[in-house]
Motif scaffolding. Structure first.
Motif, PDB file in Angstrom:
ATOM      1  N   ASP A   1     106.537 -39.093 -69.150  1.00  0.00           N
ATOM      2  CA  ASP A   1     106.347 -38.071 -68.112  1.00  0.00           C
ATOM      3  C   ASP A   1     104.946 -37.471 -68.183  1.00  0.00           C
ATOM      4  O   ASP A   1     104.308 -37.213 -67.154  1.00  0.00           O
ATOM      5  CB  ASP A   1     107.408 -36.966 -68.249  1.00  0.00           C
TER       6      ASP A   1
ATOM      7  N   ASN B   1     111.238 -38.238 -70.801  1.00  0.00           N
ATOM      8  CA  ASN B   1     112.063 -37.640 -71.868  1.00  0.00           C
ATOM      9  C   ASN B   1     111.918 -36.115 -71.865  1.00  0.00           C
ATOM     10  O   ASN B   1     112.324 -35.438 -72.803  1.00  0.00           O
ATOM     11  CB  ASN B   1     111.724 -38.243 -73.236  1.00  0.00           C
TER      12      ASN B   1
ATOM     13  N   TRP C   1     109.508 -34.109 -72.237  1.00  0.00           N
ATOM     14  CA  TRP C   1     108.504 -33.457 -73.080  1.00  0.00           C
ATOM     15  C   TRP C   1     107.271 -34.337 -73.208  1.00  0.00           C
ATOM     16  O   TRP C   1     107.380 -35.554 -73.316  1.00  0.00           O
ATOM     17  CB  TRP C   1     109.055 -33.204 -74.502  1.00  0.00           C
ATOM     18  N   ALA C   2     106.110 -33.700 -73.225  1.00  0.00           N
ATOM     19  CA  ALA C   2     104.870 -34.375 -73.620  1.00  0.00           C
ATOM     20  C   ALA C   2     104.366 -33.554 -74.817  1.00  0.00           C
ATOM     21  O   ALA C   2     103.743 -32.514 -74.642  1.00  0.00           O
ATOM     22  CB  ALA C   2     103.863 -34.371 -72.489  1.00  0.00           C
TER      23      ALA C   2
HETATM   24 MG    MG Z   1     107.530 -37.450 -72.517  1.00  0.00          MG
END
Ligand code: MG
Ligand code: TPP
Length: 348
Positions: free
Chosen positions: A165, A194, A196-197
């Motif tokens: 993402d 998912n 989150w980065a």
């Molecule tokens: Mg991610």
């Protein structure tokens, strides 16, 4: 102590699964379950070994197994894989040997990259799995370039470009999707969202309602799929792959998943994740979801489950033992494989 989290059931009857996956659906699910069990075992062992100082670095893909196994199984040998951070399992499902990958994780003398790449950044030429770049997003435009070459050469195959993402905010995402659509090349963009980065939640990454929706701006189809549902993931990847190939025309698939572990062995998510995250993630655990559906349908007897666990544990243990018995690359090997000798074929 709280009990185990309730699992979000997979919403299918067995007839619906057969309709989506085809006649061999039972064998496919048992195979997928075996790979997921292996992936879980590997992630757990490697995270422990990293903490013991036996492996330098590790980034788990726990929670993303359904997408990775589905991609490995839905891809064809002639396809190419340009991975993001967490698609090592795709290489294994495509046939890259587990012991070779574990040699890479230990950065030993049998690591195809001879310890030159950071652990967990494998290269697997045997299965057309291109060396992973840690620089977020670069592989997106590389996948497009390869797909353009396939088109020019009228060669078979599709390039799979994987990313997270966070990568959808990178320049390469824009350039890659734009060029792919304008040039009409056989590339399948696989975004595993998912959520989150590292510490940035996807809600702070973009104001767009979905990442799949971004495809419309470039003139290509974008589809959002539940990435914790193996059946949905496999059907989406298989069908998109064949449309991309037939076009040739690119597509974007967004798989919504839950990152169930820290970003990597260098991260502490307790500092930024909200309290309810772990239990939300556990409800959407792709392995538990498939496992419980298969158990209810009588596909996963205790004996089958035990066999999968035993096989996974044995193969991971043997690969680790082989790596621990292998010396580090000798310093003189630093200059090997750097320049091609006239008439030679590079080893990696
Ligand atoms: Mg991610
Ligand atoms: C160009 C660039 N900027 C920043 C980083 C540092 N970094 C490493 S992983 C990561 C987050 C990636 O998030 P996402 O694309 O969602 O993938 P995920 O880790 O969740 O699989 C960042 C910012 C980097 N590697 N490259």
């Amino acid at each position: 102590m709280s009990g185990p989290a309730a699992i979000e059931p997979l919403p299918y009857t067995s007839a619906e699964v057969e309709a989506r996956l085809g006649r061999d659906w039972e064998a496919l699910l048992v195979r997928a379950y075996g790979w997921m069990t292996l992936a879980r075992t590997l992630d757990a062992r490697m995270q422990a070994l990293q903490r013991q100082g036996r492996v330098g670095f590790y980034g788990a893909a726990t929670g993303q197994e359904a997408v990775n196994v589905a991609a490995g199984l839905a891809s064809a040998p002639e396809d190419w894989v340009f991975p993001g951070l967490r698609e090592q399992l795709v290489a294994l499902v495509r046939g890259h040997p587990l012991p070779v990958y574990v040699h890479h994780l230990f950065a030993d003398d049998k690591d195809p990259a001879r310890g030159r790449n950071m652990p967990c950044h494998p290269t697997a030429r045997d299965v057309r799995y291109v060396s992973m770049s840690s620089v977020i997003g670069t592989q997106i435009s590389q996948a497009v370039g390869l797909a353009y070459a396939l088109k020019q050469k009228r060669a078979a195959g599709v390039a799979f470009g994987f990313f997270g993402d966070g990568a959808t905010s990178a320049n390469d995402f824009h350039a890659g999707l734009n060029f792919a659509a304008v040039l009409g090349v056989p590339v399948l963009f696989v975004c595993t969202n998912n959520q989150w980065a590292i510490s940035i939640p996807v809600t702070h990454q973009t104001a767009a309602a979905t990442l799949a929706g971004k495809a419309a701006a470039y003139g290509l189809p974008g589809t959002r799929v539940d990435g914790t549902d193996f059946v949905a993931a496999y059907a989406a990847l298989r069908d998109a792959r064949s449309r991309v190939r037939a076009g040739p025309a690119p597509e974007l698939l967004e798989f919504v998943t839950y990152r169930m572990t820290p970003h990597s062995s260098s991260d502490d998510p307790k500092r930024y994740q909200p309290g309810g995250w772990a239990s939300d993630a556990a409800r959407h655990d792709p392995v538990a979801r498939l496992e419980s559906w298969m158990a209810v349908e009588g596909l996963l007897t205790p004996a089958v489950r035990e066999e999968a666990t035993r096989t996974a544990e044995r193969s991971v243990r043997e690969a680790i033992e082989a790596a621990e018995a292998t010396p580090a690359p000798i310093p003189a090997s630093l200059t090997e494989d750097v320049y091609a000798a006239r008439g030679s074929t590079p080893r990696v």
